[in-house]
Scaffold this motif. Structure first.
Motif, PDB file in Angstrom:
ATOM      1  N   TYR A  87       0.857  -1.169  -0.090  1.00 48.05           N
ATOM      2  CA  TYR A  87       0.023  -0.036   0.061  1.00 48.05           C
ATOM      3  C   TYR A  87       0.738   1.047  -0.082  1.00 48.05           C
ATOM      4  N   LEU A  88       1.758   1.241   0.829  1.00 43.57           N
ATOM      5  CA  LEU A  88       2.858   2.195   0.756  1.00 43.57           C
ATOM      6  C   LEU A  88       3.583   2.736  -0.523  1.00 43.57           C
TER       7      LEU A  88
ATOM      8  N   TRP B 227       2.215   1.688  -3.298  1.00 47.44           N
ATOM      9  CA  TRP B 227       1.186   2.306  -4.379  1.00 47.44           C
ATOM     10  C   TRP B 227       0.890   3.724  -4.212  1.00 47.44           C
ATOM     11  N   ILE B 228       0.959   4.185  -2.719  1.00 44.22           N
ATOM     12  CA  ILE B 228       0.663   5.718  -2.600  1.00 44.22           C
ATOM     13  C   ILE B 228       1.969   6.379  -2.989  1.00 44.22           C
TER      14      ILE B 228
ATOM     15  N   LYS C 291       1.524   6.887  -6.454  1.00 42.57           N
ATOM     16  CA  LYS C 291       0.505   7.840  -6.937  1.00 42.57           C
ATOM     17  C   LYS C 291       1.056   9.213  -6.699  1.00 42.57           C
ATOM     18  N   GLU C 292       1.834   9.595  -5.612  1.00 44.58           N
ATOM     19  CA  GLU C 292       2.306  10.833  -5.354  1.00 44.58           C
ATOM     20  C   GLU C 292       3.095  11.398  -6.482  1.00 44.58           C
TER      21      GLU C 292
ATOM     22  N   LEU D 254       0.974  12.435  -9.243  1.00 47.70           N
ATOM     23  CA  LEU D 254       0.039  13.644  -9.216  1.00 47.70           C
ATOM     24  C   LEU D 254       1.221  14.612  -9.220  1.00 47.70           C
ATOM     25  N   ARG D 255       2.280  14.808  -8.400  1.00 45.01           N
ATOM     26  CA  ARG D 255       3.069  15.734  -8.767  1.00 45.01           C
ATOM     27  C   ARG D 255       3.405  16.246 -10.125  1.00 45.01           C
TER      28      ARG D 255
ATOM     29  N   LYS E 258       1.398  15.605 -12.828  1.00 44.59           N
ATOM     30  CA  LYS E 258       0.381  16.102 -13.295  1.00 44.59           C
ATOM     31  C   LYS E 258       0.111  17.557 -12.904  1.00 44.59           C
ATOM     32  N   VAL E 259       0.419  17.825 -11.637  1.00 45.53           N
ATOM     33  CA  VAL E 259      -0.109  19.151 -10.922  1.00 45.53           C
ATOM     34  C   VAL E 259       0.916  20.293 -11.848  1.00 45.53           C
ATOM     35  N   ALA E 260       2.207  19.912 -11.870  1.00 44.13           N
ATOM     36  CA  ALA E 260       3.362  20.667 -12.632  1.00 44.13           C
ATOM     37  C   ALA E 260       2.869  20.860 -14.150  1.00 44.13           C
TER      38      ALA E 260
ATOM     39  N   LEU F  40      -0.139  20.821 -15.497  1.00 47.20           N
ATOM     40  CA  LEU F  40      -1.161  21.464 -15.716  1.00 47.20           C
ATOM     41  C   LEU F  40      -0.993  23.096 -15.127  1.00 47.20           C
ATOM     42  N   GLN F  41      -0.148  23.133 -14.224  1.00 45.90           N
ATOM     43  CA  GLN F  41       0.131  24.460 -13.807  1.00 45.90           C
ATOM     44  C   GLN F  41       1.068  25.241 -14.720  1.00 45.90           C
TER      45      GLN F  41
ATOM     46  N   MET G 225      -1.370  26.159 -17.589  1.00 49.40           N
ATOM     47  CA  MET G 225      -2.096  27.187 -17.335  1.00 49.40           C
ATOM     48  C   MET G 225      -1.424  28.444 -17.344  1.00 49.40           C
TER      49      MET G 225
ATOM     50  N   ARG H  67      -1.171  29.975 -20.726  1.00 48.09           N
ATOM     51  CA  ARG H  67      -2.209  30.377 -21.433  1.00 48.09           C
ATOM     52  C   ARG H  67      -2.377  31.862 -20.838  1.00 48.09           C
TER      53      ARG H  67
ATOM     54  N   LEU I  31       2.637  23.977  -6.480  1.00 48.95           N
ATOM     55  CA  LEU I  31       3.365  22.765  -5.935  1.00 48.95           C
ATOM     56  C   LEU I  31       4.292  23.310  -4.912  1.00 48.95           C
TER      57      LEU I  31
ATOM     58  N   VAL J  41      -0.972  12.766  -0.200  1.00 47.00           N
ATOM     59  CA  VAL J  41      -1.642  12.488  -1.604  1.00 47.00           C
ATOM     60  C   VAL J  41      -3.002  12.851  -1.602  1.00 47.00           C
TER      61      VAL J  41
ATOM     62  N   LEU K 294      -7.015  22.163 -10.261  1.00 44.93           N
ATOM     63  CA  LEU K 294      -6.315  22.814 -11.729  1.00 44.93           C
ATOM     64  C   LEU K 294      -6.951  22.335 -13.057  1.00 44.93           C
TER      65      LEU K 294
END
Lengths: 53, 241
Positions: free
Chosen positions: A22-23, A25-26, A29-30, A33-34, A36-38, A40-41, A44, A47, B4, B217, B227
């Motif tokens: 589980y650890l 897997w997360i 995931k982190e 996600l990091r 993806k956030v970077a 997307l940012q 944006m 734009r 971030l 997370v 976002l």
């Protein structure tokens, strides 16, 4: 091997594997996600710059 | 400001806590496999107790934390409580699975069966099922009502915990009577107590590390969703113009 010992061994092995699985897997995931956030940012901000220009 | 920057490169769990948790796990293994005396009636398999019960305690603590966070979310409507509740509830499932699987590994050599539908086992299964349902409902629920629906499910889950705890006190069960506060004949040999207490300490330490990582997370998931939504809104605005 003593059958009781194998139950004990597999009991602990399954328990720890579940928690560490589980650890892992997360943690994956982190990472995703990091990224993806970077992305997307960045998109944006791009734009906003285009809009200003 | 960059979103971030909220999630800087500092680890979600302080290094000292990770190190303490790893060390405690090694010591716990030594105590369980080498140091503790073997129980006379059940034999060596009884040592599963030192992981089985602490896992249940971590599960119950997580359930209460998730429930309290859910109530706070409903009162304050602050998403940080929803994130904490999600993180706690996922750990309820993980530690609940550990608890149930270890119980089954213990039951087979002692009872001769993997499972029986007695009050304790059934209520523990229901608790796990409820939190499993929470994890299924969460992504399926409409975004605008998701946190509220999940908070309600999670409060119902929390209310089931006392039932699980009291089940082998209120009903006759195949599951052994409580060791702590179980009346006459309950209790353990002093060295067994030491290992049991250390087991609780170790598993709770590990649980708190897992919780902190999962919480971060959850916050990242929320940031990514926000976002994405904002990006779609900008896109819509542009196409409208």
């Amino acid at each position: 091997m003593d059958p009781q010992l194998s139950f004990l061994f597999w009991g602990y092995a399954i328990g720890w594997l579940l928690i560490f699985g589980y650890l892992f897997w997360i943690a994956q995931k982190e990472k995703t996600l990091r990224k993806k956030v970077a992305e997307l940012q960045e998109a944006m901000e791009e734009r906003w710059k285009q809009k200003k220009a | 400001m960059s979103m971030l920057s909220e999630f800087d490169d500092r680890p979600a769990v302080p290094l000292w806590l990770l190190a303490a948790s790893a060390l405690a796990m090694v010591v716990h293994m030594y105590l369980v496999f080498v140091w503790v005396p073997t129980e006379a009636a059940q034999g060596i398999v009884q040592r599963l107790f030192y992981f089985h019960v602490p896992a249940a305690m971590a599960q119950f603590t997580a359930s209460f934390l998730g429930g309290i966070a859910a109530i706070l979310f409903l009162v304050k409507r602050d998403n940080r409580y929803d994130d904490l509740s999600l993180a706690a509830n996922e750990t309820v499932v993980i530690f609940g699975l550990v608890n149930i699987l270890l119980g089954m590994m213990w039951a087979k050599p002692i009872w001769g069966i993997w499972w029986t539908w007695d009050a304790r086992l059934t209520s523990a299964f229901l608790l796990l099922f409820l939190y499993g349902a929470y994890l299924v409902i969460r992504p399926a629920a409409p975004v605008e009502h998701r946190a509220v629906i999940c908070a309600v499910v999670c409060i119902i889950g929390m209310a089931d915990v006392p039932l699980v705890y009291l089940s082998n006190r209120l009903f006759r069960t195949q599951h052994p009577a409580p060791v702590i506060g179980g009346g006459r004949g309950s209790g353990m040999e002093p060295r067994m107590w030491v290992v049991f207490m250390f087991g609780i300490f170790t598993v709770m330490l590990l649980w708190s590390c897992v919780l902190m990582i999962r919480r971060r997370v959850a916050r990242l998931e929320r940031a990514a969703a926000d976002l994405t939504r904002r990006s779609h809104e900008m896109e819509d605005l542009r196409s409208y113009r």
